[in-house]
Each structure stands twice: as C-alpha cells, then as structure tokens.
Scaffold this active site. Structure first.
Site, PDB file in Angstrom:
ATOM      1  N   HIS A  14       0.809  -1.216   0.000  1.00 49.87           N
ATOM      2  CA  HIS A  14       0.000   0.000   0.000  1.00 49.87           C
ATOM      3  C   HIS A  14       0.846   1.271   0.000  1.00 49.87           C
ATOM      4  O   HIS A  14       2.028   1.252   0.345  1.00 49.87           O
ATOM      5  CB  HIS A  14      -0.932   0.021   1.220  1.00 49.87           C
ATOM      6  CG  HIS A  14      -0.209   0.150   2.526  1.00 49.87           C
ATOM      7  ND1 HIS A  14       0.179  -0.941   3.276  1.00 49.87           N
ATOM      8  CD2 HIS A  14       0.222   1.241   3.218  1.00 49.87           C
ATOM      9  CE1 HIS A  14       0.790  -0.533   4.373  1.00 49.87           C
ATOM     10  NE2 HIS A  14       0.843   0.798   4.363  1.00 49.87           N
ATOM     11  N   HIS A  29       5.482   6.321  -0.746  1.00 47.80           N
ATOM     12  CA  HIS A  29       6.265   5.113  -0.947  1.00 47.80           C
ATOM     13  C   HIS A  29       5.421   3.866  -0.694  1.00 47.80           C
ATOM     14  O   HIS A  29       4.359   3.934  -0.093  1.00 47.80           O
ATOM     15  CB  HIS A  29       7.485   5.103  -0.016  1.00 47.80           C
ATOM     16  CG  HIS A  29       7.119   5.166   1.433  1.00 47.80           C
ATOM     17  ND1 HIS A  29       7.033   6.356   2.134  1.00 47.80           N
ATOM     18  CD2 HIS A  29       6.807   4.192   2.338  1.00 47.80           C
ATOM     19  CE1 HIS A  29       6.693   6.114   3.386  1.00 47.80           C
ATOM     20  NE2 HIS A  29       6.549   4.802   3.538  1.00 47.80           N
TER      21      HIS A  29
END
Length: 292
Positions: free
Chosen positions: A129, A243
């Site tokens: 995620h 990220h």
C-alpha cells in the site's frame, strides 16, 4: 486453537467404512476431462480478511518478530488508516522478491535481518500500500461522521483511476524509529493525484482532531471549522514522501549497507505501472473501499 492434520488413512469418524466400489468408466472420463478454470476473486474479497488473527490480549512483541503496537488498544478507540492498496501479480511478486533477497544479502550483524511484506507467515500473499494517513484513532461516535465526510469529499473531487511508477529504492523509519522499512519511492503521477488524495485525507482527519501525514499540523488549523474543497490551497508537493513498503527490519541499515544497496538493479521495477482505482479506509477491522 491449533489445527490438527490428519493423514490420508484417517477418516472423520475414526472408523473404516466398507470398501468403496469404483466406477471405472466414470473414473476414466473424469481423468480425461480438463479442470475448469475458476474466475478470479473480486477485489472486495480481500477486505473481508484484511486483519490478522489476534493471538494475545496485550501487546507482546515476541509474537510479531519484535514489532511493537503503534497504537495501544483502548476500549472505544478505533485505529484508523487511509491508504491505496496494491496486490502485485505473479511476475511483479517475482521482481519484488528478487529485490528483497538482494537487499537482505547486503545487511550485516546479528540483528540485521530483513522481513518481507509480500507473504504472511503461512505463505498467503499480502497486499502492499501507499499510505494517505498516519495510524490515527477515531472514537466510536466519530466513525460514521468521518466516513460520510470522507466519501463526500471524494464525490466532489472528480478524481479517477490512475497509475503510479517506481522512482527509486530507499529506507525510511516509522515515527517512533523502532522499525525501518525498505520501500519503493513513487514518481509523481499524471494530474498529481497522490497529492490530491493526501490533501483530502489530511483535511478530513483534521476535522476530527487527528494529525496529518507529511503536512505540518500548523497548516491545517484553518480547516478546523468547515470542510474544504479537495483542490483548494493545494500548493505543497509531497511526492518525495509517497512510498510502498516491501520489507522491514528492526535495525537501521548502516551507511555502508545503504551504499551497497544502490548497486541493486531495479530496472524491471521502473517499468511497472501500478494501477489504483479506489481508496481504502480501515477503521478497526472494517475496511471500506471508495472507488475513484
């Protein structure tokens, strides 16, 4: 309760039944018939099993590889997280596994061990995620109002599905600096959707007294009185912060280890187009999927 494995010779009742007659003609036909291919599971299926089984009523790092709970369990508090979810394909998993293996081989020291986020301890694939919020806490009475405001903000945003590409590999720590994460840094997507999504999440959470992700809390005080348009005052660019964590370690990599990891070839990663078509809001064990 532990699962009990039975050998092929054991039956459910523990008693042997009479010899089973085999219809040889039917058996031969079954052997020749190709197995039917099952349709893929719907994306919503994964939301039903998004939480791991609780194995202790208290925070016990020994049960989780030394990890400590970021938010202590308190009755009436609901840990909340907003994020974009990615289930890598088989080819993508192969690329990611190879990257993690190379990185792990460059860590040194007794505690320098890297743990993959790709699979659970039982071998099941796990989703990855991009976070759009910190791990925050909502009170019981705040859950419904929050989701109503959050969904309303998305309806007004006009955002659509988009792709994200990988920019680089890096290490980042959590807020408490108790864990370090090996991550894929994201490139800025078309139409700057990551910053828009972060803006919506931060502004909505600010209305419930929750701290923002990346953005300074002082910049959010002016939004405490009313819901704002998702694209208003969107000036700051936090692309360098977004990220995808693919592995973690309890030990911070040294400067020499980081330098060695710069030699890892990640050209296959750069070629990937990671598609996101919804935003996930996890409150407690309940996961809501909001389509873009």
């Amino acid at each position: 309760m532990a699962l009990v494995q039975y050998s092929d010779s054991e039956s459910d009742s523990g008693q042997e039944g009479p010899p089973r007659k085999i219809n040889k003609q039917r058996e031969d036909t079954s052997a020749r018939k190709p197995a039917s291919s099952l349709p893929p599971l719907p994306a919503s299926f994964h939301d039903l099993y998004a939480s791991s089984t609780r194995v202790s009523v208290r925070d016990d790092p020994s049960l989780h590889g030394g990890r400590k709970r970021a938010i202590p369990h308190v009755e009436g508090n609901w840990p909340t997280h907003i994020y974009l979810e990615w289930y890598p394909s088989k080819d993508e998993l192969r690329i990611l596994s190879n990257i993690i293996k190379q990185a792990g081989g460059m860590l040194q020291g007794e505690r320098a061990e890297i743990h993959s986020f790709l699979h659970s301890d039982l071998g099941a694939q796990l989703p990855l995620h991009i976070s759009l919020s910190r791990p925050v806490v909502l009170r019981t009475e705040q859950r419904r109002p929050f989701m109503e405001m959050f969904e309303s903000a998305f309806e007004k945003s006009g955002l659509s599905p988009f792709n994200v590409q990988v920019d680089s590999l890096d290490w980042v720590s959590n807020f408490e600096k108790t864990r370090w994460f090996y991550v894929l840094r994201a490139k800025r997507p078309d139409k700057d959707y990551l910053n828009h999504l972060l803006h919506i999440s931060n502004r909505t959470l600010a209305l419930f007294g929750q701290p923002p992700l990346y953005e300074p809390a002082s910049d959010l005080s002016k939004y405490s009185g009313a819901q704002q348009d998702s694209k208003s005052n969107l000036a700051a660019d936090y692309t360098g912060c977004f990220h995808i964590s693919i592995a973690w370690s309890l030990t911070e990599p040294s400067t020499d280890e980081r330098e060695r990891m710069k030699n890892i070839d990640f050209q296959e990663l750069i070629a990937l187009n990671i598609n996101f078509d919804c935003v996930k809001a996890k409150i407690g064990n309940n996961v809501s999927s909001i389509p873009l």
